[in-house]
Scaffold this motif. Structure first.
Motif, PDB file in Angstrom:
ATOM      1  N   ALA A 117       0.846  -1.226  -0.112  1.00 34.63           N
ATOM      2  CA  ALA A 117      -0.024   0.003   0.121  1.00 34.63           C
ATOM      3  C   ALA A 117       0.830   1.287   0.076  1.00 34.63           C
ATOM      4  N   PHE A 118       1.800   1.186   0.675  1.00 36.24           N
ATOM      5  CA  PHE A 118       3.101   2.506   0.639  1.00 36.24           C
ATOM      6  C   PHE A 118       3.404   2.654  -0.587  1.00 36.24           C
ATOM      7  N   LEU A 119       3.830   1.732  -1.273  1.00 39.53           N
ATOM      8  CA  LEU A 119       4.304   2.012  -2.534  1.00 39.53           C
ATOM      9  C   LEU A 119       3.250   2.559  -3.495  1.00 39.53           C
ATOM     10  N   GLY A 120       2.012   2.501  -3.358  1.00 37.46           N
ATOM     11  CA  GLY A 120       1.231   3.198  -3.957  1.00 37.46           C
ATOM     12  C   GLY A 120       1.357   4.529  -4.034  1.00 37.46           C
ATOM     13  N   ASN A 121       1.910   5.088  -2.800  1.00 32.90           N
ATOM     14  CA  ASN A 121       2.061   6.721  -2.571  1.00 32.90           C
ATOM     15  C   ASN A 121       3.368   7.172  -3.167  1.00 32.90           C
ATOM     16  N   LEU A 122       4.340   6.152  -3.746  1.00 28.00           N
ATOM     17  CA  LEU A 122       5.333   6.760  -4.138  1.00 28.00           C
ATOM     18  C   LEU A 122       5.311   6.533  -5.791  1.00 28.00           C
ATOM     19  N   LYS A 123       6.118   7.443  -6.687  1.00 23.44           N
ATOM     20  CA  LYS A 123       5.936   7.139  -8.290  1.00 23.44           C
ATOM     21  C   LYS A 123       6.998   5.846  -8.352  1.00 23.44           C
ATOM     22  N   GLN A 124       6.152   5.204  -9.318  1.00 28.71           N
ATOM     23  CA  GLN A 124       6.899   3.915  -9.667  1.00 28.71           C
ATOM     24  C   GLN A 124       7.540   3.989 -10.914  1.00 28.71           C
ATOM     25  N   ASP A 125       8.528   4.737 -10.890  1.00 31.09           N
ATOM     26  CA  ASP A 125       9.117   4.835 -12.321  1.00 31.09           C
ATOM     27  C   ASP A 125      10.810   4.199 -12.122  1.00 31.09           C
ATOM     28  N   GLU A 126      10.926   3.674 -10.721  1.00 37.06           N
ATOM     29  CA  GLU A 126      12.298   3.193 -10.628  1.00 37.06           C
ATOM     30  C   GLU A 126      12.555   2.008  -9.950  1.00 37.06           C
ATOM     31  N   SER A 127      13.731   1.640  -9.929  1.00 39.12           N
ATOM     32  CA  SER A 127      13.799   0.070  -9.394  1.00 39.12           C
ATOM     33  C   SER A 127      13.549   0.177  -7.649  1.00 39.12           C
ATOM     34  N   CYS A 128      13.225  -0.654  -7.137  1.00 36.47           N
ATOM     35  CA  CYS A 128      12.686  -0.760  -5.794  1.00 36.47           C
ATOM     36  C   CYS A 128      13.262  -2.111  -5.154  1.00 36.47           C
ATOM     37  N   ILE A 129      14.042  -1.985  -4.196  1.00 40.41           N
ATOM     38  CA  ILE A 129      14.293  -3.267  -3.319  1.00 40.41           C
ATOM     39  C   ILE A 129      13.599  -3.211  -1.949  1.00 40.41           C
ATOM     40  N   VAL A 130      12.882  -4.213  -1.439  1.00 41.70           N
ATOM     41  CA  VAL A 130      12.198  -4.418  -0.028  1.00 41.70           C
ATOM     42  C   VAL A 130      13.064  -5.298   0.532  1.00 41.70           C
ATOM     43  N   PHE A 131      13.618  -5.194   1.676  1.00 41.74           N
ATOM     44  CA  PHE A 131      14.306  -5.864   2.616  1.00 41.74           C
ATOM     45  C   PHE A 131      13.363  -6.703   3.624  1.00 41.74           C
ATOM     46  N   ALA A 132      13.335  -8.057   3.437  1.00 43.06           N
ATOM     47  CA  ALA A 132      12.677  -8.832   4.180  1.00 43.06           C
ATOM     48  C   ALA A 132      13.666  -9.815   5.227  1.00 43.06           C
ATOM     49  N   PRO A 133      13.143  -9.840   6.564  1.00 43.31           N
ATOM     50  CA  PRO A 133      13.879 -10.577   7.499  1.00 43.31           C
ATOM     51  C   PRO A 133      14.171 -12.059   6.940  1.00 43.31           C
ATOM     52  N   GLY A 134      13.629 -12.839   6.530  1.00 37.62           N
ATOM     53  CA  GLY A 134      13.653 -14.122   6.251  1.00 37.62           C
ATOM     54  C   GLY A 134      13.130 -14.689   5.162  1.00 37.62           C
ATOM     55  N   LYS A 135      13.217 -15.905   4.423  1.00 36.66           N
ATOM     56  CA  LYS A 135      12.857 -16.370   3.336  1.00 36.66           C
ATOM     57  C   LYS A 135      11.472 -16.531   3.045  1.00 36.66           C
ATOM     58  N   ALA A 136      10.684 -17.218   3.960  1.00 37.52           N
ATOM     59  CA  ALA A 136       9.309 -17.259   3.807  1.00 37.52           C
ATOM     60  C   ALA A 136       8.644 -15.871   3.742  1.00 37.52           C
TER      61      ALA A 136
END
Length: 885
Positions: free
Chosen positions: A376-395
């Protein structure tokens, strides 16, 4: 610059007008990244002019921190009005003076086709032309490159032949300089280089780069293989510290011209720290005349601990300079509100406060459904660039990737490549694998549990922006080259352990890639009254390297001494000291087989003289119990010498009762009767017999299951042997996944406990199976089992004659078969060149049984026989030529 003139840039950086203008430019850029309509900040021309004049003064400072400030101001000025020619020129001048012409390629209308498009005036033309000439370097086989000041300084240092220790941010460009230096040396004359990386995942990335740079001028090996006499090609070994051990045992290897050890802060890592330490010390002791280069990020006084450990004289190349700057913001979600507070952390030292409007209320989701909150937060940002989301684990990474929205401007250019990867995953993993679903949505996840070729292809598609959104785990902390325009962190943990300040700083260093942009964005998502972003983003502490062995000696001195002569069982009976077992084993090994290293290590630990005497007295008792030859003991430094000695005595008594006598592809028979002799068993039964005897001594089953969470995931020694045999026979991940899914369906209660509250793995059993299988293969089979079979092979060779070695050479190469996943010599030959196992298995049917030179055969191989994905992989590697359809 004298003391008074150096004070001028510092004074300029604190000027009220400069600080106000800088912060307004930064806030304006932050607001411009919001998807909704936002009012920009108007800054009077006079204020911009005044701040620009001060920035030009700041850029002349010796302080890299101030140069970074000036450089980022120039970029902010240009981004404020990107079509303003005056601001374009001002940005270029400031970046030139701050030593960062590398980023000037993003400024239009300045420099093109080797010349300036417009004059800056006579004096400035001379200054700017001189700087550009100084920073432009022609690299062998690669053309001209414009360096940063730091890169030019580093280039000069390593080209001098000196040993160098590098501490620099991720974006400083150190890896590029080191790789180009090694390429230059290997292209100039037949030389050997060793490039040590921390993980198997990095082996693929680095070896592919070298193959692309060197082509047919050098061999690039990812496992150790001997060099041929008279070979006129150079050789570069890209190895993990574990794989270096075999190289160190070869007395005939051509001494390396240069040895590079990356991510050197891994010396501190629990468990693997001693592997790095032993690798470093072993390479220095074996090749004292080689040039050594060490690198890591954000390390305070990198030289002292490395000098203490290695004895080398080192040039310190520490920097905080970076060609890209970052917009760092903490976004705080408010209860029952469509607003969020933001805090932007400026390089001026100020915190810029404000509120932003959200499309949805996100407070509750950020607490319990983090993946949905990120989406939902990504919907508040312009989506014209690459984005990495950091996750704490594989699952978690897999679940969040499924929840991310499709990028609005996703490219259709690489649609075929994505479909080819999907086809590969459906065949190699399972048609229901969640990565297939995310790829169809223009999103992917990336973690250590992916099969190699899938991980490599995702990295390639991401670098080409075919994939814009990527959810990553701690692979980002291990040196994998995945920079991003935006980085989002909502849970700053590695599994359940909070990231240290060093780890967090290393993580956010991935935000900003100079190849595409002048800056990167970091968003820390948090909720009111549980804020963490400011503490993490404003912590500028550097880490001090202390080897893991030294740290344990200092903090657990009495326990180490108390258990110095204890058996494995005695140590593990004390739950608090079980973790000390590997360190105690390593200290036993060093005391017995490498006293110089032992003395150096204890010297750095600074334990009291009476404690040292007591420890050495106890370790002398261990030494007196050993019959195993010291040279043999040195080959396996991470296994308890007392247990090695036990195995040695048992094998020595009858070595031929430990050597398989049948070929692996002989038909598997039913379980052998208890009274059947070892030599009359088939290969599988002999392999199983040896593994069980090793387990009796080394407790392999207990080691494999030390951290299992569910009964259904328990791996018995019999299961481990069966899986290892099937792995050697060439079975794909799909075979093991189907086997696990069948087990899961029959015993669902054994898998009820989840490692992650958000994982919902019950709904995605294929993902659970894939994670279990990749962990079992990468950790249990190709690492732990290989460790003990390598020891078995070394001891068996030591107890038999040279003639026996030749006769039983195939059987004694079992460790390589287990690690690489094939008992076919042709597949092993292909994989030793760095070819992925999946591809090597497919090439097997075309590779003649007798071929003099596999590399020559590959150059002439018609790759159109392969799928487009596998063909691209081989052609990128430089091992094959491109062929028309």
């Amino acid at each position: 610059m004298n003391r008074d003139t150096e004070a001028l840039p510092l004074e300029a950086s604190k000027d009220e007008g400069f600080v106000e203008t800088y912060d307004n430019l930064l806030k304006n850029l932050f607001l411009s990244k919001q998807a909704g309509e936002t009012d920009g900040i108007f800054i009077p021309h006079q204020k911009l002019q005044h701040a620009t004049w001060l920035a030009s003064i700041i850029s002349l400072s010796k302080s890299e921190t101030l140069k970074n400030l000036a450089n980022s101001f120039g970029a902010l000025l240009h981004l404020y009005a990107p079509n303003n020619p005056a601001y374009q020129k001002a940005c270029y001048i400031i970046q030139s003076r701050s030593g960062n012409l590398l980023s000037s390629k993003h400024i239009p209308n300045i420099f093109e086709n080797g010349k300036y498009l417009n004059s800056f005036g006579a004096l400035l033309d001379l200054e700017l032309g001189t700087t550009r000439g100084r920073l432009t370097h022609r690299l062998e086989g690669a053309g001209e490159f414009v360096f940063t000041d730091y890169q030019a300084k580093l280039w000069a240092a390593i080209r001098s032949g000196a040993n160098v220790a590098i501490s620099a941010p991720t974006s400083a460009g150190k890896s590029f300089i080191i790789r180009r230096y090694i390429v230059e040396k290997l292209r100039a004359s037949p030389e050997t280089a060793i490039f040590v990386v921390p993980t198997k995942a990095l082996i693929n990335q680095v070896s592919m780069d070298f193959k692309s740079d060197l082509k047919d001028r050098a061999h690039v090996y990812t496992t150790y293989r001997p060099q041929d006499d008279g070979d006129e090609k150079s050789t570069v070994y890209v190895l993990t510290p574990e794989r270096c051990n075999k190289l160190l045992q070869d007395k005939t290897i051509r001494p390396p011209r240069v040895i590079f050890i990356d991510e050197i802060h891994n010396l501190e890592a629990e468990g693997r720290g001693m592997v790095f330490e032993n690798c470093l010390y072993g390479l220095v002791a074996r090749f004292p005349q080689s040039q050594f280069i060490f690198a890591g990020p954000f390390i305070e006084d990198i030289v002292t601990p490395l000098k203490e450990l290695s004895g080398l004289e080192l040039i310190d190349e520490t920097t905080v300079a970076t060609p890209v700057f970052q917009v760092k913001a903490a976004i705080t979600f408010l209860s029952r509100s469509y607003s969020a507070e933001y805090r932007i952390f400026s390089q001026t030292g100020n915190v810029i406060f404000g509120e932003t409007i959200l499309n949805k209320r996100l407070f509750s989701k950020a607490k319990s459904k983090k993946g949905q909150a990120i989406a939902a937060f990504l919907g508040n940002l312009k989506q014209d660039e690459s984005c990495i989301v950091f996750a704490p684990g594989k699952a978690t990474a897999e679940k969040w990737a499924l929840e991310l929205p499709r990028p609005t401007n996703s490219s259709q250019e690489h649609e075929d490549a994505i479909e080819e990867l999907i086809d590969f995953l459906a065949d190699e993993i399972h048609p229901d694998y969640s990565l297939i679903r995310t790829l169809r949505n223009g999103v992917a996840f990336h973690h250590a549990g992916l099969p190699d070729i899938a991980r490599i292809e995702i990295e390639e598609l991401y670098s080409k922006e075919a994939i814009r959104s990527l959810v990553c785990t701690s692979t980002l902390l291990q040196g994998v080259n995945l920079p991003a325009d935006k980085l989002i962190v909502i849970s700053p943990k590695n599994d359940s352990t909070p990231l240290t300040p060093f780890e967090f700083k290393n993580l956010i260093g991935r935000a900003g890639r100079i190849s595409t942009n002048l800056y990167g964005e970091v968003y820390c998502l948090e909720v009111k009254d549980e804020e963490w972003g400011e503490e993490k983003l404003t912590n500028h502490d550097k880490t001090k390297i202390k080897t893991n062995t030294t740290a344990i000696l200092q903090t657990h001195t009495d326990s180490v001494i108390r258990f110095a002569t204890a058996t494995r069982n005695e140590i593990f009976e004390n739950q608090d000291n079980g973790k000390l077992y590997t360190t105690i084993c390593y200290l036993r090994h060093l005391f017995v087989s490498d006293k110089n290293h032992f003395d150096r290590l204890l010297g750095t630990s600074q334990i009291r003289s009476d404690q040292r005497e007591e420890l050495e007295e106890k370790l002398s008792q261990v030494k007196d119990q050993l019959s195993i030859p010291m040279e043999l003991l040195r080959q396996n430094p991470y296994v308890d010498p007392l247990l090695q000695n036990q195995l040695y005595l048992e094998i020595k008594e009858d070595p031929f009762s430990w050597i398989p006598t049948n070929h692996p592809n002989t038909r598997r028979l039913p379980p052998a009767p208890d009274d059947i002799s070892f030599k009359n068993q088939n290969f599988y039964q002999q392999f199983d017999d040896i593994a069980r005897r090793l387990d009796r001594i080394f407790h392999i089953e207990k080691e494999v299951n030390s951290k299992f969470t569910n009964p259904g995931e328990y791996v018995s020694i019999g299961t481990l042997v069966y899986d290892a045999y099937q792995w050697m026979s060439g079975k794909s991940h799909r075979f093991f996944i189907d086997k696990f899914l069948n087990k899961l369906s029959q015993n669902p209660d054994d898998f009820s406990r989840e490692e992650d509250t958000e994982s919902e793995s019950k709904k995605r059993p294929v993902d659970k199976a894939a994670r279990h299988v990749t962990k079992n293969i990468s950790s249990n089979i190709t690492f732990k089992l290989v460790k003990y079979f390598s020891l078995w092979s070394d001891i068996t060779k030591a107890c038999t004659s040279e003639a026996d070695h030749e006769e039983y050479a195939y059987a004694l190469s079992l460790p390589s078969m287990i690690e690489l996943g094939s008992y076919d010599p042709r597949v092993l030959e292909l994989m030793s060149l760095g070819i992925n196992r999946s591809i090597a298995l497919k090439l097997r049917k075309d590779l003649p049984k007798a071929v003099d030179n596999v590399e020559v055969w590959l150059q002439n191989f018609n790759t159109t026989k392969l799928s487009p994905l596998l063909r691209r992989y081989l052609e990128r590697s430089g091992l094959t030529k491109k062929h028309d359809e």
